[in-house]
Design a protein around this motif. Sequence first.
Motif, PDB file in Angstrom:
ATOM      1  N   ALA A  66       0.812  -1.220   0.000  1.00 13.52           N
ATOM      2  CA  ALA A  66       0.000   0.000   0.000  1.00 13.52           C
ATOM      3  C   ALA A  66       0.847   1.273   0.000  1.00 13.52           C
ATOM      4  O   ALA A  66       0.431   2.291  -0.562  1.00 13.52           O
ATOM      5  CB  ALA A  66      -0.924   0.005   1.222  1.00 13.52           C
ATOM      6  N   ALA A  67       2.023   1.236   0.614  1.00 13.12           N
ATOM      7  CA  ALA A  67       2.816   2.453   0.805  1.00 13.12           C
ATOM      8  C   ALA A  67       3.169   3.183  -0.495  1.00 13.12           C
ATOM      9  O   ALA A  67       2.984   4.398  -0.581  1.00 13.12           O
ATOM     10  CB  ALA A  67       4.073   2.129   1.603  1.00 13.12           C
ATOM     11  N   PRO A  68       3.658   2.493  -1.549  1.00 14.86           N
ATOM     12  CA  PRO A  68       4.002   3.235  -2.769  1.00 14.86           C
ATOM     13  C   PRO A  68       2.798   3.905  -3.421  1.00 14.86           C
ATOM     14  O   PRO A  68       2.895   5.035  -3.904  1.00 14.86           O
ATOM     15  CB  PRO A  68       4.603   2.159  -3.686  1.00 14.86           C
ATOM     16  N   PRO A 124      15.794   7.115   1.495  1.00 17.16           N
ATOM     17  CA  PRO A 124      16.320   5.796   1.123  1.00 17.16           C
ATOM     18  C   PRO A 124      16.543   4.877   2.325  1.00 17.16           C
ATOM     19  O   PRO A 124      16.350   3.660   2.219  1.00 17.16           O
ATOM     20  CB  PRO A 124      17.655   6.142   0.436  1.00 17.16           C
ATOM     21  N   LEU A 125      16.945   5.464   3.457  1.00 17.89           N
ATOM     22  CA  LEU A 125      17.108   4.657   4.661  1.00 17.89           C
ATOM     23  C   LEU A 125      15.765   4.072   5.084  1.00 17.89           C
ATOM     24  O   LEU A 125      15.674   2.890   5.452  1.00 17.89           O
ATOM     25  CB  LEU A 125      17.687   5.513   5.790  1.00 17.89           C
ATOM     26  N   SER A 150       8.503   8.788   5.584  1.00 15.50           N
ATOM     27  CA  SER A 150       7.965   8.665   4.233  1.00 15.50           C
ATOM     28  C   SER A 150       8.452   7.382   3.578  1.00 15.50           C
ATOM     29  O   SER A 150       7.681   6.662   2.937  1.00 15.50           O
ATOM     30  CB  SER A 150       8.385   9.885   3.402  1.00 15.50           C
ATOM     31  N   GLY A 151       9.733   7.084   3.722  1.00 18.87           N
ATOM     32  CA  GLY A 151      10.267   5.859   3.162  1.00 18.87           C
ATOM     33  C   GLY A 151       9.742   4.613   3.854  1.00 18.87           C
ATOM     34  O   GLY A 151       9.482   3.586   3.216  1.00 18.87           O
ATOM     35  N   LEU A 168       9.556   8.616  -4.177  1.00 18.42           N
ATOM     36  CA  LEU A 168       9.088   7.765  -5.273  1.00 18.42           C
ATOM     37  C   LEU A 168      10.197   7.529  -6.291  1.00 18.42           C
ATOM     38  O   LEU A 168      10.376   6.412  -6.782  1.00 18.42           O
ATOM     39  CB  LEU A 168       7.876   8.416  -5.950  1.00 18.42           C
ATOM     40  N   ALA A 169      10.946   8.593  -6.602  1.00 23.35           N
ATOM     41  CA  ALA A 169      12.049   8.450  -7.552  1.00 23.35           C
ATOM     42  C   ALA A 169      13.117   7.509  -7.009  1.00 23.35           C
ATOM     43  O   ALA A 169      13.640   6.648  -7.739  1.00 23.35           O
ATOM     44  CB  ALA A 169      12.649   9.823  -7.862  1.00 23.35           C
ATOM     45  N   VAL A 170      13.436   7.656  -5.730  1.00 25.19           N
ATOM     46  CA  VAL A 170      14.426   6.778  -5.105  1.00 25.19           C
ATOM     47  C   VAL A 170      13.933   5.336  -5.117  1.00 25.19           C
ATOM     48  O   VAL A 170      14.704   4.395  -5.367  1.00 25.19           O
ATOM     49  CB  VAL A 170      14.717   7.235  -3.662  1.00 25.19           C
ATOM     50  N   ALA A 171      12.634   5.136  -4.843  1.00 25.49           N
ATOM     51  CA  ALA A 171      12.069   3.789  -4.838  1.00 25.49           C
ATOM     52  C   ALA A 171      12.206   3.128  -6.204  1.00 25.49           C
ATOM     53  O   ALA A 171      12.528   1.932  -6.300  1.00 25.49           O
ATOM     54  CB  ALA A 171      10.592   3.851  -4.429  1.00 25.49           C
ATOM     55  N   VAL A 172      11.977   3.904  -7.252  1.00 32.26           N
ATOM     56  CA  VAL A 172      12.126   3.364  -8.609  1.00 32.26           C
ATOM     57  C   VAL A 172      13.574   2.959  -8.864  1.00 32.26           C
ATOM     58  O   VAL A 172      13.857   1.891  -9.414  1.00 32.26           O
ATOM     59  CB  VAL A 172      11.664   4.403  -9.654  1.00 32.26           C
ATOM     60  N   VAL A 173      14.519   3.816  -8.445  1.00 28.36           N
ATOM     61  CA  VAL A 173      15.945   3.525  -8.619  1.00 28.36           C
ATOM     62  C   VAL A 173      16.329   2.257  -7.863  1.00 28.36           C
ATOM     63  O   VAL A 173      17.146   1.447  -8.344  1.00 28.36           O
ATOM     64  CB  VAL A 173      16.800   4.715  -8.148  1.00 28.36           C
ATOM     65  N   GLN A 174      15.726   2.059  -6.685  1.00 26.38           N
ATOM     66  CA  GLN A 174      16.032   0.878  -5.874  1.00 26.38           C
ATOM     67  C   GLN A 174      15.308  -0.376  -6.361  1.00 26.38           C
ATOM     68  O   GLN A 174      15.466  -1.446  -5.789  1.00 26.38           O
ATOM     69  CB  GLN A 174      15.672   1.144  -4.407  1.00 26.38           C
TER      70      GLN A 174
END
Length: 283
Positions: A44-46, A86-87, A175-176, A217-223
Amino acid sequence: MADAGLLLAVGGAVGLVLGLTGAGGSILAVPLLMLTLGWSLVQAAPVALIAVAAAAITGTWVAWRRSYVRYRAAALMGGLGLLFAPLGLRLAQAVPIAALTLAFSLVLVGVAVRLWRQAVHAPAETQVLRAAVAGDAEPAHGPVCKLNPATGRLIWTRPCAWVMAACGAATGLLSGLFGVGGGFVIVPALRAATELSMHSAVATSLMAIAIISSGTLAVAVVQGVALPLSTAAPFAVGAVAGMALGRVLTPYLAGPRLQQGFAVLMGGTALGVAGSALGWWTF
């Protein structure tokens, strides 16, 4: 794929609550998705974060036109938030889902308690048109960050910068971890540490949240985190539409009783989330 109509309705409910109650309303996005779609917190988070970003960007645009946003403070908080997001994402992937869900329920309890106390001890602040971020309001009396009486801008000192940085870091981490905006952290911190009015604190919070949520969101995509855009799109559209409706209804409904009702709703939601984490029931 989840039913688009259901996602639109759930997003509308989240946006409406956000519009009526202000910062903190978007925290219901994750548990509502868990409840209605049977998703885990990680699923659900993303999706919730996409809706949070859309609503925050919309709110920032409205507030910017009224000159309430303290953009330097928002940029500092947003930048530190992006460093710590990111953490939060890595912790969310590493921590057992039951423990993560239980921790989220405790965050919900904390927000519910704060909202209830605000309604009791500062009822005037519950009348602020949070979604529209409009009107006049009394400044706070924060001991750390003062305002220049001639310009209305913050007077930057080292302690003030540290407060903003810590606030941004905490918001990025949350947020992360949980896919929440973090207005429930930023607004109380700004009111306690600065002389900003409630309107300005909410407006500045919205810009910081827009930066942090979009960046997360951008960091999540990169990860490598998969973002289900086809699922998130109707939810985000509903959230923005609900927020717009909240702006219309707020002058007629906003007040301490509404906020206390929201606090009770959030407390009940926390109980449901905790019950699912402990295996008492499943969403």
